[in-house]
Design a protein around this motif. Structure first.
Motif, PDB file in Angstrom:
ATOM      1  N   GLY A  10       7.173   7.024  -4.748  1.00 51.67           N
ATOM      2  CA  GLY A  10       7.456   5.607  -4.831  1.00 51.67           C
ATOM      3  C   GLY A  10       6.719   4.889  -5.928  1.00 51.67           C
ATOM      4  O   GLY A  10       7.028   3.759  -6.259  1.00 51.67           O
ATOM      5  N   GLY A  11       5.689   5.523  -6.501  1.00 51.17           N
ATOM      6  CA  GLY A  11       4.942   4.902  -7.589  1.00 51.17           C
ATOM      7  C   GLY A  11       3.970   3.865  -7.088  1.00 51.17           C
ATOM      8  O   GLY A  11       3.747   3.695  -5.896  1.00 51.17           O
ATOM      9  N   GLY A  12       3.357   3.138  -8.037  1.00 54.56           N
ATOM     10  CA  GLY A  12       2.312   2.187  -7.691  1.00 54.56           C
ATOM     11  C   GLY A  12       2.802   1.031  -6.852  1.00 54.56           C
ATOM     12  O   GLY A  12       2.006   0.341  -6.238  1.00 54.56           O
ATOM     13  N   GLY A  13       4.103   0.779  -6.792  1.00 50.68           N
ATOM     14  CA  GLY A  13       4.587  -0.342  -6.010  1.00 50.68           C
ATOM     15  C   GLY A  13       5.088   0.045  -4.641  1.00 50.68           C
ATOM     16  O   GLY A  13       5.774  -0.743  -3.997  1.00 50.68           O
ATOM     17  N   ALA A  14       4.782   1.267  -4.179  1.00 48.19           N
ATOM     18  CA  ALA A  14       5.240   1.719  -2.867  1.00 48.19           C
ATOM     19  C   ALA A  14       4.710   0.792  -1.780  1.00 48.19           C
ATOM     20  O   ALA A  14       3.515   0.531  -1.706  1.00 48.19           O
ATOM     21  N   ALA A  15       5.619   0.290  -0.942  1.00 47.05           N
ATOM     22  CA  ALA A  15       5.242  -0.666   0.090  1.00 47.05           C
ATOM     23  C   ALA A  15       4.407   0.012   1.165  1.00 47.05           C
ATOM     24  O   ALA A  15       4.688   1.134   1.577  1.00 47.05           O
ATOM     25  N   GLY A  16       3.374  -0.719   1.625  1.00 46.89           N
ATOM     26  CA  GLY A  16       2.544  -0.223   2.716  1.00 46.89           C
ATOM     27  C   GLY A  16       1.474   0.748   2.308  1.00 46.89           C
ATOM     28  O   GLY A  16       0.708   1.217   3.152  1.00 46.89           O
ATOM     29  N   CYS A  17       1.360   1.087   1.049  1.00 41.38           N
ATOM     30  CA  CYS A  17       0.354   2.054   0.589  1.00 41.38           C
ATOM     31  C   CYS A  17      -0.884   1.329   0.078  1.00 41.38           C
ATOM     32  O   CYS A  17      -0.801   0.216  -0.447  1.00 41.38           O
ATOM     33  N   VAL A  18      -2.030   1.966   0.253  1.00 35.46           N
ATOM     34  CA  VAL A  18      -3.297   1.446  -0.256  1.00 35.46           C
ATOM     35  C   VAL A  18      -3.801   2.427  -1.303  1.00 35.46           C
ATOM     36  O   VAL A  18      -4.099   3.579  -0.996  1.00 35.46           O
ATOM     37  N   LEU A  30      -4.209  -6.391  -6.288  1.00 38.85           N
ATOM     38  CA  LEU A  30      -4.030  -6.342  -7.738  1.00 38.85           C
ATOM     39  C   LEU A  30      -2.530  -6.345  -8.024  1.00 38.85           C
ATOM     40  O   LEU A  30      -1.865  -5.311  -7.928  1.00 38.85           O
ATOM     41  N   GLY A  31      -2.018  -7.525  -8.358  1.00 41.86           N
ATOM     42  CA  GLY A  31      -0.586  -7.638  -8.565  1.00 41.86           C
ATOM     43  C   GLY A  31       0.152  -7.505  -7.256  1.00 41.86           C
ATOM     44  O   GLY A  31      -0.119  -8.216  -6.287  1.00 41.86           O
ATOM     45  N   LYS A  32       1.095  -6.601  -7.192  1.00 48.01           N
ATOM     46  CA  LYS A  32       1.887  -6.401  -5.980  1.00 48.01           C
ATOM     47  C   LYS A  32       1.343  -5.295  -5.087  1.00 48.01           C
ATOM     48  O   LYS A  32       1.918  -5.016  -4.031  1.00 48.01           O
TER      49      LYS A  32
END
Length: 454
Positions: A42-50, A209-211
């Protein structure tokens, strides 16, 4: 009512379930499920990931301050004792610094260490992305008694009078922790925000940091490395004391395991374990690698199991005895005397409770056996406890794992010698199956069938 065999099977079954459950829990500790969205690309914008902040490879600096206050808000009343510029989280190091001891600390006060991991060139309290952790550099403990040579009567140190006065009070005094061990979790691990491990979560600091949400470097103090042997008594005349600061990277699995072990040691202290007893448990984890640690767990578990089964068999045997035929009352008395003396010796040496408690239970059983033996005749039938034979070899491994007096450690091999002599005698003098017993029968003869009358 359960029969003896059923009860033993139940105990062994519960023990097997306990070991299996412990292995499953340990697997759950060392293995952490990563964020599914990140694992799926999902890359850096994957929802729910830290995400890990260290993946950005920031330029960091490590600073260690000391203060007598448990919390600080600015740079007043603090002393900088160590500053590591261009801090490399992958590089291991160890440095010794001299720390000024304030008057308040010399009067049985507490001194704290504040460890900051922050961006290079920025003061910690001005860095919004700094992480810090606090650790006391002092602890309270009753001073170790002065060691004196029994032959010459001379002390091993030059401060015998001062130590005698302190020991006579038998009160805890402030001790200096001469070692400070730091770790940073270096894995670029992506956590699932919906199921963060509770043990690591309390050490994590999140930033947006951003999204995406990132967790700052996880800084950890290895309290298990604080051993009693490294403690130093703080005298009123002490103005400076050495502090060895060591750093090493740590994996996520080992970090979680270490957190659980530190919590376990803390729980033991809350239940009444002294600093020395807790130190014995710390030594099991710190002085061994993880593979030997796993062996230690299984050996300790089997040691307790065989101790319990041996005590149970011993008590069951003596409960059924109605006479002392074939036994010597003197042998029972001597065994009781030696067991009690060993227990008192271990108690005087302040041995680990892991060794002291089984020895105490054994001494109580021996006293009960003497009481019962004195009510019976002077001879008894021999007993060969099979469980005790297994426990003998478990004791050998246990003796090298748990700290105990050297004399008691050597005594563990006494049973090995007796057991080997017993096996040699069995081989040297085998059972003569041709020998006729008091009924005129032998093992080689087949019992004659009685003729049936028609």
């Amino acid at each position: 009512m359960l029969s003896r065999s059923s009860f033993t099977s139940l105990v062994v079954g519960v023990f097997a379930v306990y070991v299996a459950h412990t292995c499953w829990v340990m697997y759950g500790i060392v293995y952490t499920r990563p964020c599914p969205a990140a694992a799926g690309g999902g890359g850096g914008g994957a929802a729910g990931c830290v995400w890990p902040y260290l993946a950005r490879r920031p330029k960091l600096q490590l600073s260690v301050y000391t203060t007598t206050r448990s919390n600080i808000g600015a740079e007043s009343n603090i002393d900088l004792v160590l500053n590591v510029e261009d801090f490399d989280i992958e590089s291991k190091f160890e440095r010794t610094v001299n720390v000024s001891v304030p008057k308040k600390t010399r009067n049985n006060g507490t001194l704290y260490a504040y460890i900051f991991l922050h961006h290079a060139g920025i003061l910690p309290w001005r860095d919004g992305k700094q992480v810090h952790i606090v650790s006391p550099l002092t602890t309270y403990m009753v001073p170790k008694p002065e060691e004196i040579n029994l032959l010459t009567g001379e002390s091993t140190t030059q401060q015998i009078e001062a130590e005698k006065q302190t020991s006579a009070l038998d009160e805890p005094v402030s001790h200096w922790r001469s070692r400070l061990t730091l770790n940073v979790m270096v894995e670029d691990f992506v956590f699932d925000g919906s199921s963060l491990p509770a043990d690591v979560h309390r050490y994590m600091k999140m930033v947006q940091l951003g999204k995406t949400v990132h967790y700052l470097p996880i800084l950890f103090i290895d309290q298990l490395s604080n051993r009693v042997k490294d403690l130093m008594v703080i005298n009123r005349s002490t103005t400076e004391l050495p502090l060895t600061v060591s750093y090493d990277k740590i994996s996520l699995g080992k970090l979680r395991f270490w957190i659980h072990m530190q919590d376990a040691v803390y729980s033991l202290q809350q239940f009444g374990f002294s600093e020395k007893d807790a130190d014995e448990v710390k030594g099991i984890f710190v002085d061994t690698n993880l593979y030997f640690l796993a062996l230690t767990f299984f050996v300790a578990a089997f040691h307790l199991l065989f101790d319990f089964l041996a005590f149970k068999n011993d008590i069951s045997f003596w409960k059924k005895k109605r006479s002392m035929i074939g036994m010597s009352t003197k042998a029972v008395l001597w065994r009781c005397f030696s067991t009690v003396v060993i227990f008192l010796f271990l108690l005087d040496e302040q041995t680990s409770l892991l060794v002291l408690i089984p020895a105490g239970i054994g001494a109580v059983i021996e006293l009960w056996k003497v009481k019962k033996a004195l009510k019976m005749t002077i001879k008894w039938q021999g007993l060969r406890p099979k469980i005790q034979a297994f426990n003998t070899f478990i004791d050998d491994i246990f003796a090298f794992i748990i700290t105990m007096p050297t004399s008691h450690r050597l005594a563990c091999f006494r049973d090995d010698v007796v057991f080997l002599v017993y096996l040699y005698q069995r081989w040297l003098y085998p059972v003569d199956k041709s020998r006729v017993n008091e009924y005129g029968e032998s093992y080689e003869e087949k019992p004659k069938k009685k003729a049936h009358r028609e």
